[in-house]
Design a protein around this motif. Structure first.
Motif, PDB file in Angstrom:
ATOM      1  N   GLY A  66      22.278 -24.418  75.176  1.00  0.00           N
ATOM      2  CA  GLY A  66      23.088 -25.572  74.824  1.00  0.00           C
ATOM      3  C   GLY A  66      23.752 -25.504  73.460  1.00  0.00           C
ATOM      4  O   GLY A  66      24.443 -26.427  73.062  1.00  0.00           O
ATOM      5  N   ASN A  67      23.536 -24.418  72.691  1.00  0.00           N
ATOM      6  CA  ASN A  67      24.097 -24.322  71.350  1.00  0.00           C
ATOM      7  C   ASN A  67      24.891 -23.049  71.110  1.00  0.00           C
ATOM      8  O   ASN A  67      25.358 -22.814  70.015  1.00  0.00           O
ATOM      9  N   GLY A  68      25.016 -22.193  72.086  1.00  0.00           N
ATOM     10  CA  GLY A  68      25.755 -20.948  71.888  1.00  0.00           C
ATOM     11  C   GLY A  68      24.984 -19.955  71.052  1.00  0.00           C
ATOM     12  O   GLY A  68      23.764 -19.884  71.102  1.00  0.00           O
ATOM     13  N   GLU A  69      25.713 -19.216  70.232  1.00  0.00           N
ATOM     14  CA  GLU A  69      25.112 -18.127  69.464  1.00  0.00           C
ATOM     15  C   GLU A  69      24.706 -18.575  68.068  1.00  0.00           C
ATOM     16  O   GLU A  69      25.359 -19.408  67.456  1.00  0.00           O
ATOM     17  N   CYS A  70      23.643 -17.969  67.584  1.00  0.00           N
ATOM     18  CA  CYS A  70      23.153 -18.220  66.237  1.00  0.00           C
ATOM     19  C   CYS A  70      22.901 -16.855  65.598  1.00  0.00           C
ATOM     20  O   CYS A  70      22.111 -16.060  66.120  1.00  0.00           O
ATOM     21  N   LYS A  71      23.592 -16.564  64.484  1.00  0.00           N
ATOM     22  CA  LYS A  71      23.466 -15.261  63.833  1.00  0.00           C
ATOM     23  C   LYS A  71      22.568 -15.368  62.610  1.00  0.00           C
ATOM     24  O   LYS A  71      22.722 -16.285  61.793  1.00  0.00           O
ATOM     25  N   LEU A  72      21.623 -14.411  62.509  1.00  0.00           N
ATOM     26  CA  LEU A  72      20.682 -14.384  61.393  1.00  0.00           C
ATOM     27  C   LEU A  72      20.466 -12.952  60.924  1.00  0.00           C
ATOM     28  O   LEU A  72      20.651 -12.006  61.695  1.00  0.00           O
ATOM     29  N   ASN A  73      20.038 -12.809  59.690  1.00  0.00           N
ATOM     30  CA  ASN A  73      19.588 -11.521  59.178  1.00  0.00           C
ATOM     31  C   ASN A  73      18.074 -11.528  59.220  1.00  0.00           C
ATOM     32  O   ASN A  73      17.436 -12.574  59.082  1.00  0.00           O
ATOM     33  N   GLY A  74      17.486 -10.356  59.418  1.00  0.00           N
ATOM     34  CA  GLY A  74      16.039 -10.288  59.479  1.00  0.00           C
ATOM     35  C   GLY A  74      15.523  -8.916  59.123  1.00  0.00           C
ATOM     36  O   GLY A  74      16.278  -8.008  58.775  1.00  0.00           O
ATOM     37  N   ARG A  75      14.214  -8.803  59.192  1.00  0.00           N
ATOM     38  CA  ARG A  75      13.556  -7.513  59.014  1.00  0.00           C
ATOM     39  C   ARG A  75      12.436  -7.413  60.038  1.00  0.00           C
ATOM     40  O   ARG A  75      11.831  -8.427  60.416  1.00  0.00           O
ATOM     41  N   VAL A  76      12.175  -6.200  60.494  1.00  0.00           N
ATOM     42  CA  VAL A  76      11.090  -5.970  61.450  1.00  0.00           C
ATOM     43  C   VAL A  76       9.772  -6.090  60.675  1.00  0.00           C
ATOM     44  O   VAL A  76       9.491  -5.282  59.782  1.00  0.00           O
ATOM     45  N   ALA A  77       8.998  -7.122  60.980  1.00  0.00           N
ATOM     46  CA  ALA A  77       7.735  -7.368  60.283  1.00  0.00           C
ATOM     47  C   ALA A  77       6.598  -6.555  60.894  1.00  0.00           C
ATOM     48  O   ALA A  77       5.682  -6.129  60.190  1.00  0.00           O
ATOM     49  N   TRP A  78       6.632  -6.364  62.216  1.00  0.00           N
ATOM     50  CA  TRP A  78       5.623  -5.568  62.914  1.00  0.00           C
ATOM     51  C   TRP A  78       6.181  -5.183  64.273  1.00  0.00           C
ATOM     52  O   TRP A  78       7.133  -5.774  64.755  1.00  0.00           O
ATOM     53  N   ALA A  79       5.606  -4.158  64.856  1.00  0.00           N
ATOM     54  CA  ALA A  79       6.042  -3.694  66.180  1.00  0.00           C
ATOM     55  C   ALA A  79       4.839  -3.183  66.945  1.00  0.00           C
ATOM     56  O   ALA A  79       3.846  -2.740  66.348  1.00  0.00           O
TER      57      ALA A  79
END
Length: 122
Positions: A66-79
């Protein structure tokens, strides 16, 4: 303090919701999409067999219902890779310095999805 669900990870500070949202991730290692199955204003778990190295900076594109796209920056904290005892391979992505409007949008979405899930018939 650490989170008992993920040894060695910081304690969770934000409300989260277990709901699938489509997530696109771009890093120096490439581009892929997966399902975000755990969302908060602080980050998202992306269910995927592909994960950049822990610590890698990523661009995240969330498809919020219901809100379309949301762009953010991030970092991989764990995998975590697919292995015996691992239910979902993927990565935890911590959002880095989202602006106030984006934090509020994600926060409203987490709250709305949690309310919708609470009202859903069992």
């Amino acid at each position: 303090m650490t989170d008992p669900q993920k040894p060695g990870t910081p304690t969770r500070r934000n409300a989260r919701v277990h709901h699938e949202v489509l997530v696109g991730v771009t890093s120096d290692q490439g581009r892929f999409s997966g399902w975000g199955t755990n969302l908060s204003v602080g980050g998202v778990f992306v269910n995927s067999n592909h994960a950049p190295p822990v610590g890698a900076r990523v661009s995240v594109l969330l498809q919020l219902p219901g809100n379309g796209e949301c762009k953010l920056n991030g970092r991989v904290a764990w995998a975590q890779s697919l292995a015996p005892g691992v239910d979902e391979p993927g990565m935890g992505i911590e959002f880095i310095e989202p602006d106030q409007a984006t934090r509020e949008l994600v926060g409203r979405m987490v709250e709305k999805l949690a309310q919708d899930l609470a009202r859903a018939p069992a």
